[in-house]
Motif scaffolding. Structure first.
Motif, PDB file in Angstrom:
ATOM      1  N   GLN A 133      10.902  43.749  16.185  1.00 12.78           N
ATOM      2  CA  GLN A 133      10.812  43.879  17.635  1.00 12.78           C
ATOM      3  C   GLN A 133       9.599  44.720  18.019  1.00 12.78           C
ATOM      4  O   GLN A 133       9.276  45.711  17.360  1.00 12.78           O
TER       5      GLN A 133
ATOM      6  N   VAL B 250       8.009  46.703  21.405  1.00 16.94           N
ATOM      7  CA  VAL B 250       8.417  47.220  22.718  1.00 16.94           C
ATOM      8  C   VAL B 250       7.221  47.826  23.438  1.00 16.94           C
ATOM      9  O   VAL B 250       6.414  48.547  22.828  1.00 16.94           O
TER      10      VAL B 250
ATOM     11  N   ALA C 283       7.965  39.385  29.981  1.00 15.08           N
ATOM     12  CA  ALA C 283       7.796  39.591  28.543  1.00 15.08           C
ATOM     13  C   ALA C 283       7.431  38.298  27.819  1.00 15.08           C
ATOM     14  O   ALA C 283       6.578  38.299  26.925  1.00 15.08           O
ATOM     15  N   ARG C 284       8.047  37.171  28.179  1.00 12.70           N
ATOM     16  CA  ARG C 284       7.803  35.915  27.471  1.00 12.70           C
ATOM     17  C   ARG C 284       6.350  35.470  27.595  1.00 12.70           C
ATOM     18  O   ARG C 284       5.792  34.863  26.672  1.00 12.70           O
TER      19      ARG C 284
ATOM     20  N   ASP D 105      10.696  39.516  18.313  1.00 10.28           N
ATOM     21  CA  ASP D 105      11.274  39.831  19.611  1.00 10.28           C
ATOM     22  C   ASP D 105      10.328  40.763  20.363  1.00 10.28           C
ATOM     23  O   ASP D 105       9.753  41.690  19.771  1.00 10.28           O
ATOM     24  N   VAL D 106      10.184  40.522  21.654  1.00 11.64           N
ATOM     25  CA  VAL D 106       9.360  41.392  22.491  1.00 11.64           C
ATOM     26  C   VAL D 106      10.207  41.919  23.641  1.00 11.64           C
ATOM     27  O   VAL D 106      11.152  41.262  24.079  1.00 11.64           O
ATOM     28  N   ALA D 107       9.871  43.115  24.112  1.00 13.75           N
ATOM     29  CA  ALA D 107      10.644  43.719  25.200  1.00 13.75           C
ATOM     30  C   ALA D 107       9.764  44.650  26.013  1.00 13.75           C
ATOM     31  O   ALA D 107       8.904  45.358  25.461  1.00 13.75           O
TER      32      ALA D 107
ATOM     33  N   GLY E 180      10.240  47.797  28.556  1.00 12.84           N
ATOM     34  CA  GLY E 180      11.182  48.768  29.096  1.00 12.84           C
ATOM     35  C   GLY E 180      10.580  49.425  30.321  1.00 12.84           C
ATOM     36  O   GLY E 180       9.587  50.144  30.227  1.00 12.84           O
TER      37      GLY E 180
ATOM     38  N   TRP F 171      15.474  46.482  31.050  1.00 10.96           N
ATOM     39  CA  TRP F 171      14.741  45.755  30.023  1.00 10.96           C
ATOM     40  C   TRP F 171      14.399  44.343  30.473  1.00 10.96           C
ATOM     41  O   TRP F 171      15.139  43.728  31.229  1.00 10.96           O
ATOM     42  N   ASP F 172      13.277  43.843  29.978  1.00 15.66           N
ATOM     43  CA  ASP F 172      12.910  42.432  30.067  1.00 15.66           C
ATOM     44  C   ASP F 172      12.609  42.007  28.637  1.00 15.66           C
ATOM     45  O   ASP F 172      11.664  42.492  28.021  1.00 15.66           O
ATOM     46  N   ARG F 173      13.425  41.090  28.079  1.00 12.63           N
ATOM     47  CA  ARG F 173      13.317  40.745  26.663  1.00 12.63           C
ATOM     48  C   ARG F 173      13.042  39.258  26.478  1.00 12.63           C
ATOM     49  O   ARG F 173      13.390  38.436  27.327  1.00 12.63           O
TER      50      ARG F 173
ATOM     51  N   ARG G   9      12.180  36.236  22.908  1.00 11.57           N
ATOM     52  CA  ARG G   9      11.902  36.010  21.494  1.00 11.57           C
ATOM     53  C   ARG G   9      10.750  35.018  21.388  1.00 11.57           C
ATOM     54  O   ARG G   9      10.809  33.928  21.967  1.00 11.57           O
TER      55      ARG G   9
END
Length: 387
Positions: A124, A126, A137-138, A160-162, A164, A174-176, A178
């Motif tokens: 991940q 962040v 994030a995407r 995975d990216v996020a 905060g 959070w905005d998450r 993959r």
């Protein structure tokens, strides 16, 4: 401009920004707050939240933000890791932690520092942001770059990216997303396209031409803004013919929206222009229309370095009234009020200067100065007023 991860989205909109000369500027409050938040998150893991918070100055604007971050929601990992991605070889390397953006990279590499890397299944990446929302994030190219670099270094097929978000008053969310191998390849293609666009713009400049320039709200984050031909043109237009507001009510919604963007840019440009003009005026002054002149004047300023010792000296001279007037702070007004008790009338200035010298010699006052710009009337006008 060395291409960095934080500038990728800007350069995707305007590749010429990466080819124009850059004017160095001090870190903004938002940048300082961001770095401080990252350091707090790391220190909170190392020494605990209480001790980490104690390391932040009480008057720091970001202290409240840090205190409100729900640490149990933040994963444990490696902080402030710098990466470099080679657009020609499609490889990456980790440069190390906490480099303070001092990257040793080649011309083929794009570099950047991620906020937090969390190894696992999947890994991940962040990025922490302030209250203002950024690209999701995407699709976020800066965050995607970090994921791409981590994937290339560690041989990963997905990351995975996020993002905060840390609000001004403690809000946190959070905005998450993959990113699969296909997403990562798309990011690589976008990064390669940015580098190619900057290189084309640089070639046009080197040949004496002007590359295509794209103005918009993204210009607010551009370090080449004050050197940009498009913005120099805007400033010249503004100086030559200040816009009239008579026709504003007649603007269409589309024109009003375009005007809004232009006004936003004018505000930023005017700050830059004023800072540049001020620097020139501080050297030798500037002539103003009508014969007046903007001249630099050195204004003395004194800073208290030891308030307790200052009060001790003032109490010996003026008794308890020193505490009543100074009130644990010091100003020229409070000093003048004390001096007038013993030297009224014309003797005030001489007595004040003597006391200041004594306080400076005792090490409780420090003499400094700052430049203040004042409008000086032409000699003929000054003579007429005197007459």
């Amino acid at each position: 401009m060395k291409i960095s991860a934080s500038k990728l989205e800007l350069l995707e909109r305007c590749p010429a920004a990466g080819a124009l000369p850059v004017v160095w500027e001090e870190s903004t409050d938002a940048q300082l707050a961001g770095t401080a938040r990252h350091r707090y998150l790391q220190r909170a893991r190392e020494v605990g939240p209480v001790e980490a918070l104690a390391e932040i100055p009480l008057d720091a604007p970001w202290r409240g933000q840090c205190e409100a971050i729900p640490l149990d929601e933040v994963p444990d990992g490696e902080h402030e890791l710098a990466y470099a991605y080679d657009v020609e070889a499609d490889t990456a390397r980790c440069l190390g932690p906490w480099l303070d953006r001092a990257y040793a990279t080649t011309d083929a590499e794009v570099s950047g520092t991620l906020d937090l890397q969390v190894p696992g299944r999947p890994w991940q990446v962040v990025d922490f942001k302030g209250a203002g929302e950024v690209t999701a994030a995407r699709d976020n190219l800066q965050l995607g770059f970090y994921a791409l670099a981590v994937a290339r270094v560690h041989g990963l097929d997905e990351v995975d990216v996020a993002i905060g978000y840390v609000g001004h008053h403690g809000g946190f969310f959070w905005d998450r997303a993959r990113l699969s191998a296909f997403h990562l390849e798309a990011v690589a293609e976008r990064v390669r396209a940015v580098v190619a666009g900057v290189r084309r713009a640089a070639a046009v400049l080197a040949a004496g031409g002007t590359p295509d320039l794209a103005t918009g709200l993204h210009c607010q984050r551009c370090p080449a803004m004050r050197m940009c031909p498009a913005h120099v043109t805007l400033v010249r237009e503004l100086v030559a013919a200040p816009p009239s507001i008579d026709g504003l009510p007649m603007l269409s919604d589309e024109d009003a929206g375009a005007a809004w963007v232009r006004v936003e840019l004018y505000e930023d440009l005017l700050k830059l222009v004023k800072a540049s003009l001020r620097a020139r005026a501080e050297l030798s002054g500037l002539p103003l229309p009508g014969g007046e002149r903007l001249v630099p004047v050195l204004v003395p300023r004194r800073k208290v370095t030891d308030l307790d010792k200052l009060l001790e000296i003032l109490r010996e001279k003026f008794g308890a009234q020193a505490d009543a007037l100074v009130e644990r702070s010091f100003s020229a007004e409070s000093l003048g009020a004390l001096v007038r008790q013993i030297a009224p009338g014309k003797g005030v200035k001489k007595a004040t200067d003597a006391l200041r010298s004594e306080l400076e010699a005792a090490g409780v006052l420090k003499a400094t100065s700052f430049v203040q710009l004042r409008v000086k009337k032409p000699a003929s006008a000054a003579t007429e007023e005197a007459a």
